[in-house]
Design an enzyme around this catalytic site. Structure first.
Site, PDB file in Angstrom:
ATOM      1  CG  ASP A  11      -1.908  -1.147   1.133  1.00  0.00           C
ATOM      2  OD1 ASP A  11      -2.140  -1.483  -0.018  1.00  0.00           O
ATOM      3  OD2 ASP A  11      -2.654  -1.365   2.355  1.00  0.00           O
ATOM      4  CE  LYS A  38     -11.421  -6.756   0.750  1.00  0.00           C
ATOM      5  NZ  LYS A  38     -11.270  -5.593   1.701  1.00  0.00           N
ATOM      6  N   GLY A  39      -6.189 -10.050   1.219  1.00  0.00           N
ATOM      7  CA  GLY A  39      -6.115 -11.329   1.819  1.00  0.00           C
ATOM      8  C   GLY A  39      -4.911 -11.240   2.867  1.00  0.00           C
ATOM      9  N   GLY A 227     -12.649  -3.147   7.076  1.00  0.00           N
ATOM     10  CA  GLY A 227     -13.453  -4.076   6.697  1.00  0.00           C
ATOM     11  C   GLY A 227     -12.741  -5.484   6.707  1.00  0.00           C
ATOM     12  CG  ASP A 228      -9.504  -6.192   4.395  1.00  0.00           C
ATOM     13  OD1 ASP A 228      -9.995  -6.895   3.775  1.00  0.00           O
ATOM     14  OD2 ASP A 228      -8.600  -5.582   3.969  1.00  0.00           O
ATOM     15  N   GLY A 263      -2.626   3.080   8.276  1.00  0.00           N
ATOM     16  CA  GLY A 263      -2.075   1.733   7.661  1.00  0.00           C
ATOM     17  C   GLY A 263      -3.096   0.556   7.839  1.00  0.00           C
TER      18      GLY A 263
END
Length: 281
Positions: A11, A38-39, A227-228, A263
């Site tokens: 990121d 996301k994983g 969300g993750d 982050g």
């Protein structure tokens, strides 16, 4: 053991006074680089919340891969099934964050799109988590190999076949994604979790809402990764046998905590932090 099949990114984050409008240049921003995807985020979140986790994914044979995998290695996520692909770049996300924590994200998948069903065909998989930042055929192959609980995060919102949804025990989406998929989310009878941002989340089953949870009040710094964190925490809590309302409260508390630091992966909370906030909120 939870097997996470998903993306690994680096990121690149610019935090400025506000998000740019089309054609606008925003200056005086601060630049940072954090491991993400996301994983990878969900794998590390589940590990920090107490689960044993292995990650299945791909990175490029480049310098960004070292950065992208650093916190996963430090956090003791099992990475023996992460491939290093020659000729591909490690996935990257270009993220703009405003002073109030809202964000815009552009993802460059790179090596994440190199995953193939063959990469999971030999794997013993008990519980599984999957995200849509890797090819759908890989997710279907892994879900069919899973012998336990299967969690599917339908993010980002993409056209998906019904057979993918039918393999999930838990489907998680935000409000925007829920609107894209509509009633298809409820067709299989799985748990369906819809995150509502600052309002918390609602959990559905069989087309009926069975739990609602509001998050504790926190000082929001950066919503990237919330969300993750929510999805991983809800999966872990349900695997632990918690009642739906208790599991949802645990998940929204973890998600809120992740917003208090910048982050995605650096902000992921520990089990001790979540339990402490739950005890006082």
């Amino acid at each position: 053991m939870i097997t996470v099949v998903g993306s690994i990114n680096l990121d690149i984050v610019a935090t400025g006074p506000h998000l740019p409008r089309p054609g606008e240049t925003v200056t005086n921003a601060r630049l940072a680089r954090h491991p993400g995807g996301k994983g990878a985020n969900q794998a590390l979140a589940a590990k920090r919340l107490g689960a044993e986790v292995q990650l299945v994914g791909a990175v490029g044979a480049d310098d960004m891969a070292t950065e992208a995998l650093h916190l996963l290695q430090e956090g003791a996520v099992e990475l023996s099934n992460v491939s290093h692909i020659n000729g591909e770049t490690t996935g990257a996300a270009l993220i703009a964050v405003s002073a109030d924590g809202e964000n815009q994200i552009v993802v460059c998948p790179g090596a994440n799109n190199s995953l193939r069903p063959d990469d999971v065909d030999f794997l013993p998989i008990e519980h599984m988590m999957g995200v849509l930042e890797v090819p759908v055929p890989v997710l279907i192959a892994a879900m069919r190999r899973a012998t336990g609980f299967v969690s599917l995060n339908l993010a980002p919102a993409l056209p998906v076949p019904d057979e993918l949804l039918a393999e999930a025990d838990l489907i998680s989406v935000n409000e925007t994604e829920a609107a894209v998929y509509g009633d298809r989310l409820h067709a299989s009878g799985a748990f369906v979790a819809v995150s509502l941002g600052a309002e918390g989340a609602v959990l559905w089953r069989g087309g009926k809402d069975i739990a609602l949870a509001a998050p504790p009040k926190v000082h929001v710094v950066d919503t990237v990764g919330a969300g993750d964190t929510f999805t991983a925490a809800l999966t872990v809590a349900l695997l632990e046998g918690r009642a739906p309302d208790e599991a949802l409260r645990f998940a929204v508390t973890a998600g809120a905590l992740s917003c208090t630091r910048p982050g995605a992966q650096p902000s992921l909370p520990s089990r001790r932090e979540v339990d402490a906030l739950l005890a006082t909120s």
